[in-house]
Design an enzyme around this catalytic site. Structure first.
Site, mmCIF file in Angstrom:
data_model
loop_
_atom_site.group_PDB
_atom_site.id
_atom_site.type_symbol
_atom_site.label_atom_id
_atom_site.label_comp_id
_atom_site.label_asym_id
_atom_site.label_seq_id
_atom_site.Cartn_x
_atom_site.Cartn_y
_atom_site.Cartn_z
ATOM 1 N N SER A 100 9.028 4.823 17.074
ATOM 2 C CA SER A 100 7.724 4.390 17.582
ATOM 3 C C SER A 100 7.908 3.796 18.968
ATOM 4 O O SER A 100 8.442 2.710 19.122
ATOM 5 C CB SER A 100 7.127 3.333 16.651
ATOM 6 O OG SER A 100 6.955 3.888 15.375
ATOM 7 N N LEU A 101 7.467 4.534 19.957
ATOM 8 C CA LEU A 101 7.698 4.136 21.352
ATOM 9 C C LEU A 101 6.512 3.315 21.890
ATOM 10 O O LEU A 101 6.686 2.211 22.379
ATOM 11 C CB LEU A 101 7.880 5.404 22.180
ATOM 12 C CG LEU A 101 8.906 5.390 23.294
ATOM 13 C CD1 LEU A 101 10.225 4.815 22.854
ATOM 14 C CD2 LEU A 101 9.094 6.819 23.834
ATOM 15 N N HIS A 102 5.340 3.884 21.838
ATOM 16 C CA HIS A 102 4.071 3.237 22.213
ATOM 17 C C HIS A 102 3.935 2.845 23.685
ATOM 18 O O HIS A 102 2.887 2.315 24.086
ATOM 19 C CB HIS A 102 3.789 1.994 21.351
ATOM 20 C CG HIS A 102 3.883 2.237 19.887
ATOM 21 N ND1 HIS A 102 3.475 3.401 19.283
ATOM 22 C CD2 HIS A 102 4.377 1.454 18.878
ATOM 23 C CE1 HIS A 102 3.689 3.329 17.987
ATOM 24 N NE2 HIS A 102 4.237 2.167 17.718
ATOM 25 N N GLU B 114 0.837 -1.203 0.000
ATOM 26 C CA GLU B 114 0.000 0.000 0.000
ATOM 27 C C GLU B 114 0.867 1.246 0.000
ATOM 28 O O GLU B 114 1.949 1.245 0.591
ATOM 29 C CB GLU B 114 -0.815 0.067 1.289
ATOM 30 C CG GLU B 114 -1.737 -1.079 1.506
ATOM 31 C CD GLU B 114 -2.399 -1.005 2.879
ATOM 32 O OE1 GLU B 114 -3.126 -1.932 3.207
ATOM 33 O OE2 GLU B 114 -2.177 -0.016 3.603
ATOM 34 N N GLY C 189 5.978 -2.421 6.956
ATOM 35 C CA GLY C 189 7.369 -2.843 7.109
ATOM 36 C C GLY C 189 8.158 -1.980 8.073
ATOM 37 O O GLY C 189 7.742 -0.878 8.440
ATOM 38 N N GLU C 190 9.307 -2.511 8.488
ATOM 39 C CA GLU C 190 10.235 -1.758 9.337
ATOM 40 C C GLU C 190 11.321 -1.192 8.411
ATOM 41 O O GLU C 190 12.170 -1.939 7.910
ATOM 42 C CB GLU C 190 10.825 -2.709 10.404
ATOM 43 C CG GLU C 190 12.085 -2.226 11.098
ATOM 44 C CD GLU C 190 11.970 -0.823 11.697
ATOM 45 O OE1 GLU C 190 11.056 -0.578 12.486
ATOM 46 O OE2 GLU C 190 12.825 0.020 11.358
ATOM 47 N N CYS D 260 3.986 -5.653 15.989
ATOM 48 C CA CYS D 260 3.293 -4.726 16.899
ATOM 49 C C CYS D 260 1.829 -5.191 17.003
ATOM 50 O O CYS D 260 1.180 -5.422 15.975
ATOM 51 C CB CYS D 260 3.349 -3.298 16.369
ATOM 52 S SG CYS D 260 5.041 -2.751 16.093
ATOM 53 N N ASN E 297 -7.422 3.547 15.932
ATOM 54 C CA ASN E 297 -8.775 3.400 15.418
ATOM 55 C C ASN E 297 -9.075 1.930 15.221
ATOM 56 O O ASN E 297 -8.228 1.193 14.718
ATOM 57 C CB ASN E 297 -8.920 4.164 14.103
ATOM 58 C CG ASN E 297 -8.998 5.647 14.380
ATOM 59 O OD1 ASN E 297 -9.889 6.107 15.095
ATOM 60 N ND2 ASN E 297 -8.030 6.390 13.874
ATOM 61 N N CYS F 296 -1.240 -3.708 14.893
ATOM 62 C CA CYS F 296 -1.008 -3.356 13.498
ATOM 63 C C CYS F 296 -1.453 -4.450 12.536
ATOM 64 O O CYS F 296 -1.057 -5.610 12.684
ATOM 65 C CB CYS F 296 0.474 -3.063 13.307
ATOM 66 S SG CYS F 296 0.921 -2.872 11.581
ATOM 67 N N CYS G 202 -2.281 1.939 8.315
ATOM 68 C CA CYS G 202 -1.299 0.982 7.841
ATOM 69 C C CYS G 202 -1.811 -0.458 7.754
ATOM 70 O O CYS G 202 -2.271 -1.024 8.727
ATOM 71 C CB CYS G 202 -0.134 1.069 8.818
ATOM 72 S SG CYS G 202 1.096 -0.165 8.662
ATOM 73 N N SER H 184 10.428 6.288 9.913
ATOM 74 C CA SER H 184 9.873 5.846 11.186
ATOM 75 C C SER H 184 10.364 4.431 11.510
ATOM 76 O O SER H 184 10.387 3.570 10.642
ATOM 77 C CB SER H 184 8.346 5.854 11.054
ATOM 78 O OG SER H 184 7.767 5.255 12.159
ATOM 79 N N CYS I 198 3.014 8.386 1.918
ATOM 80 C CA CYS I 198 3.423 7.424 2.935
ATOM 81 C C CYS I 198 3.749 6.124 2.198
ATOM 82 O O CYS I 198 2.897 5.586 1.488
ATOM 83 C CB CYS I 198 2.283 7.227 3.935
ATOM 84 S SG CYS I 198 2.693 5.982 5.170
ATOM 85 N N CYS J 98 5.425 -7.472 7.665
ATOM 86 C CA CYS J 98 6.386 -6.904 8.616
ATOM 87 C C CYS J 98 6.675 -7.940 9.700
ATOM 88 O O CYS J 98 5.775 -8.659 10.131
ATOM 89 C CB CYS J 98 5.813 -5.629 9.236
ATOM 90 S SG CYS J 98 6.994 -4.833 10.358
#
Ligand code: SF4
Length: 365
Positions: free
Chosen positions: A228-230, A104, A173-174, A128, A304, A131, A347, A205, A117, A124
């Protein structure tokens, strides 16, 4: 919302895409046909600046050469399998690659900004928990050409007088797990002979691969880094980002500090807010403490709901409180606006929906 379903490639088409052909190989292919090496540069210019999507459109190439090129190569290796347009002007493209994998990319339009983006991998491996992209695991890395083609397809959606202004590498992906290919693609994207996007307008990111963050810092590019901490502590972060158990927060924060010191660029910390999991006042206070003295900026992303995942969006009150506590703790914080909500722009959601549709379709055959 509009959805455009587009055609697929003919079965058995094994022609390689122009951007996948090494320069040396293309020059000898041209030489064998009595053509000057500069033809290769002309073709790239047509793709990058001239918006050509077929060899036929490359009007300053001899007709016979165009025919021979079309028999041997594809101008672009990816096809637009699906194109969704949101009522807020966000475009989402589902691209089909040569091996039938899908990825995407999203074009966001806001005032003078035209931001794409992009994805760097199929699937990935980071897992996470919130995701959709990570649900099926990592399939493969994208090539530099496949990364670049996402930008080309998105740019081709814009009117002739407009150009892309920003890139965020936040799709599937990372990015740092495929750093070489990403850097190769970004070099073309930011070159004046390529897409001419300012390097300072590129954000990469990562969930935090310390060695790769340092490698990126040492290149002294102008790219912006978002980590990305989260979560504000090890235990919670490992629950949300499973790879954290091998890396650990101190190593990531240290590498981010190194990036900031080496490049002089402020690091952004991304934080997806998940109801009742990491959205409590105590988490905000702990996050403020963790980032104090780091000149950090925090991007808060309210989750979301995604079909198939058990997480929920936090309440408006919890969001207001979280922001107030962070700011009260001296941390600059912003809530990311939601774009393209009506087209599953988050994503991995569209790819997942397409894969699910396909498997439903197969199971009905
Ligand atoms: S959020 Fe990013 S890093 Fe995490 S699984 Fe999804 S694509 Fe991978």
């Amino acid at each position: 919302m509009h959805a455009l379903q587009l055609s697929s490639r003919p079965a058995g088409d094994s022609r390689r895409a122009l951007l996948e052909v090494p320069g040396e190989e293309m020059r000898s292919w041209l030489h064998a046909r009595g053509q000057a090496p500069l033809r290769a540069r002309q073709m790239r210019r047509w793709l990058l600046a001239g918006r050509a999507t077929s060899f036929e459109q490359m009007s300053d190439l001899p007709k016979q050469l165009r025919d021979e090129l079309a028999a041997a190569y594809r101008p672009l290796g990816s096809d637009i399998a699906r194109h969704l347009i949101s009522c807020d002007g966000t475009h989402k493209l589902l691209l089909r690659l040569h091996d039938e994998q899908v990825i995407e990319c999203v074009l966001l339009q806001e005032a003078d900004r035209r931001t794409v983006c992009i994805s760097t991998q199929v699937g990935c491996g980071m897992g996470c928990v919130f995701c959709a992209s990570g649900l099926g695991g990592l399939v493969r890395n994208l090539t530099a050409g496949e990364i670049l083609e996402q930008l080309i397809h998105a740019r081709n959606l814009l009117p002739a007088e407009e150009r892309l202004t920003h890139i965020v590498v936040m799709g599937m992906g990372e990015p740092l797990a495929n750093l070489d290919a990403l850097l190769e693609a970004l070099a073309v994207a930011t070159s004046p002979q390529g897409l001419g996007i300012g390097a300072r307008h590129v954000t990469i990111s990562t969930v935090g691969l310390p060695a790769k963050i340092r490698q990126l810092a040492d290149l002294k590019k102008q790219y912006h880094l978002a980590v990305s901490l989260h979560a504000p502590n090890e235990e919670l972060r490992t629950r949300i980002v499973p790879t954290n158990d091998k890396t650990g927060l101190p190593a990531i924060l240290e590498a981010a500090g190194y990036f900031q010191a080496t490049t002089g660029r402020q690091v952004t910390y991304e934080y997806v807010l998940l109801r009742d999991l990491n959205d409590q006042p105590a988490h905000a206070a702990e996050l403020a403490k963790l980032l104090r003295g780091r000149q950090a900026h925090v991007n808060l992303i309210p989750f979301n709901d995604v079909e198939g995942l058990p997480y929920r969006r936090l309440t408006q009150q919890a969001l207001t409180d979280f922001v107030a506590i962070l700011r009260g703790g001296g941390i600059s914080a912003k809530v990311r606006k939601r774009k393209g909500a009506d087209i599953d722009a988050a994503c991995g959601q569209l790819r997942r929906a397409a894969n699910t549709e396909e498997s439903h379709h197969e199971s009905h055959e």
